[in-house]
Design a protein around this motif. Structure first.
Motif, short mmCIF file in Angstrom:
data_model
loop_
_atom_site.label_atom_id
_atom_site.label_comp_id
_atom_site.label_asym_id
_atom_site.label_seq_id
_atom_site.Cartn_x
_atom_site.Cartn_y
_atom_site.Cartn_z
N GLY A 65 28.93 -17.31 26.55
CA GLY A 65 30.00 -18.12 27.12
C GLY A 65 29.48 -19.16 28.08
O GLY A 65 28.28 -19.17 28.42
N PRO A 66 30.35 -20.02 28.56
CA PRO A 66 29.93 -21.12 29.44
C PRO A 66 29.62 -20.68 30.87
O PRO A 66 28.93 -21.39 31.59
CB PRO A 66 31.13 -22.06 29.41
CG PRO A 66 32.30 -21.18 29.13
CD PRO A 66 31.77 -20.09 28.22
N ASN A 67 30.12 -19.52 31.28
CA ASN A 67 29.97 -19.09 32.68
C ASN A 67 28.94 -17.96 32.80
O ASN A 67 29.29 -16.81 33.08
CB ASN A 67 31.31 -18.61 33.25
CG ASN A 67 32.34 -19.71 33.24
OD1 ASN A 67 32.01 -20.88 33.32
ND2 ASN A 67 33.60 -19.33 33.13
N ARG A 68 27.69 -18.28 32.64
CA ARG A 68 26.60 -17.28 32.77
C ARG A 68 26.08 -17.32 34.20
O ARG A 68 25.65 -18.36 34.68
CB ARG A 68 25.48 -17.58 31.79
CG ARG A 68 25.89 -17.74 30.34
CD ARG A 68 26.31 -16.48 29.71
NE ARG A 68 25.17 -15.61 29.45
CZ ARG A 68 25.23 -14.52 28.70
NH1 ARG A 68 26.37 -14.18 28.14
NH2 ARG A 68 24.17 -13.78 28.52
N THR A 69 26.13 -16.19 34.87
CA THR A 69 25.67 -16.14 36.25
C THR A 69 24.16 -15.94 36.33
O THR A 69 23.58 -15.24 35.51
CB THR A 69 26.40 -15.03 37.05
OG1 THR A 69 25.94 -15.07 38.39
CG2 THR A 69 26.12 -13.66 36.48
N GLU A 70 23.55 -16.56 37.30
CA GLU A 70 22.12 -16.40 37.57
C GLU A 70 21.89 -15.29 38.58
O GLU A 70 20.78 -14.79 38.73
CB GLU A 70 21.51 -17.72 38.09
CG GLU A 70 21.59 -18.86 37.08
CD GLU A 70 20.73 -18.61 35.84
OE1 GLU A 70 19.64 -18.02 35.96
OE2 GLU A 70 21.16 -19.00 34.74
N ASP A 71 22.93 -14.89 39.28
CA ASP A 71 22.84 -13.84 40.30
C ASP A 71 22.65 -12.49 39.59
O ASP A 71 23.54 -12.00 38.89
CB ASP A 71 24.12 -13.83 41.13
CG ASP A 71 24.11 -12.82 42.25
OD1 ASP A 71 23.65 -11.68 42.05
OD2 ASP A 71 24.58 -13.17 43.36
N LYS A 72 21.49 -11.87 39.77
CA LYS A 72 21.15 -10.63 39.06
C LYS A 72 22.11 -9.49 39.42
O LYS A 72 22.45 -8.69 38.56
CB LYS A 72 19.71 -10.25 39.33
CG LYS A 72 18.71 -11.18 38.67
CD LYS A 72 17.30 -10.64 38.81
CE LYS A 72 16.29 -11.64 38.30
NZ LYS A 72 16.13 -11.63 36.88
N LYS A 73 22.52 -9.41 40.67
CA LYS A 73 23.44 -8.35 41.08
C LYS A 73 24.80 -8.50 40.39
O LYS A 73 25.35 -7.54 39.86
CB LYS A 73 23.60 -8.34 42.61
CG LYS A 73 24.46 -7.20 43.10
CD LYS A 73 24.59 -7.19 44.62
CE LYS A 73 25.50 -6.03 45.03
NZ LYS A 73 25.85 -6.08 46.43
N LYS A 74 25.32 -9.73 40.39
CA LYS A 74 26.61 -10.00 39.73
C LYS A 74 26.51 -9.75 38.22
O LYS A 74 27.42 -9.21 37.61
CB LYS A 74 27.08 -11.42 40.00
CG LYS A 74 27.62 -11.62 41.40
CD LYS A 74 28.15 -13.03 41.59
CE LYS A 74 28.66 -13.22 43.00
NZ LYS A 74 29.15 -14.58 43.23
N ALA A 75 25.38 -10.17 37.64
CA ALA A 75 25.17 -9.96 36.20
C ALA A 75 25.14 -8.46 35.88
O ALA A 75 25.72 -8.02 34.87
CB ALA A 75 23.88 -10.64 35.75
N ALA A 76 24.47 -7.65 36.72
CA ALA A 76 24.40 -6.20 36.50
C ALA A 76 25.79 -5.56 36.64
O ALA A 76 26.15 -4.67 35.85
CB ALA A 76 23.42 -5.57 37.48
N GLU A 77 26.57 -6.01 37.62
CA GLU A 77 27.93 -5.49 37.80
C GLU A 77 28.81 -5.84 36.60
O GLU A 77 29.59 -5.01 36.13
CB GLU A 77 28.54 -6.06 39.09
CG GLU A 77 27.94 -5.51 40.36
CD GLU A 77 28.41 -6.24 41.62
OE1 GLU A 77 29.21 -7.21 41.51
OE2 GLU A 77 27.98 -5.85 42.71
N LEU A 78 28.68 -7.07 36.13
CA LEU A 78 29.46 -7.50 34.97
C LEU A 78 29.05 -6.71 33.72
O LEU A 78 29.90 -6.29 32.94
CB LEU A 78 29.28 -9.01 34.74
CG LEU A 78 30.17 -9.63 33.69
CD1 LEU A 78 31.65 -9.41 33.99
CD2 LEU A 78 29.87 -11.12 33.58
#
Length: 164
Positions: A65-78
């Protein structure tokens, strides 16, 4: 007179040809009947199988998708929320199979839903936090596959040492 003779010969050959085809058809039918000797009508009914052992599913192709986070913590939570949703849908019996694709391409994974409409599959896919966050987008396709896939979740729990 010769025309009648040739017509009767042609007719006889045609009858012999069709008779030999009929025998072959009966032979195949007997072989098919032998293959069907393991048919389990109770399991077929439980899994919603048609006479061919098949049923309709909806596949969701999950794409980047267009909204890929670079924040590893947020990515792990997602990712955890994404996996929790997958497990919930599987427990409800709506999600037959799910999994990621290898590599880092735009096609990220798929869901196979046991639903009868694209609209119902869309609602289920939209329940995924990764879809809601725009990290993933989906493309839905109706698919005709083996009804035996309905037993996949039970089998998976027997072969996985760690369930995610």
């Amino acid at each position: 007179m010769k025309t009648n003779y040739y017509l009767s010969v042609l007719f006889t050959i045609s009858i012999l040809f069709f008779a030999s085809c009929k025998k072959e058809t009966l032979k195949v039918t007997k072989e098919e009947a032998t293959k069907e000797s393991t048919y389990d009508s109770i399991l077929a009914q439980k899994y919603g199988a048609d006479q061919y052992g098949m049923k309709k599913y909806v596949i969701a192709f999950l794409k980047r998708g267009p909204n890929r986070t670079e924040d590893k913590k947020k990515a792990a939570e997602l990712q955890k929320a994404h996996m929790d949703n997958i497990n919930k849908l599987a427990e409800e019996g709506k999600l037959v199979m799910a999994g990621p694709f290898f590599g880092d391409g735009d096609l990220r994974g798929l869901y196979i839903f046991d639903v009868t409409s694209l609209e119902e599959a869309e609602a289920l896919t939209n329940s995924d936090p990764a879809i809601q966050a725009g990290s993933l987008v989906m493309e839905l396709k109706e698919w005709y596959g083996s009804a035996a896939l309905m037993g996949m979740n039970d089998l998976h729990s027997k072969v996985a040492k760690i369930l995610i």
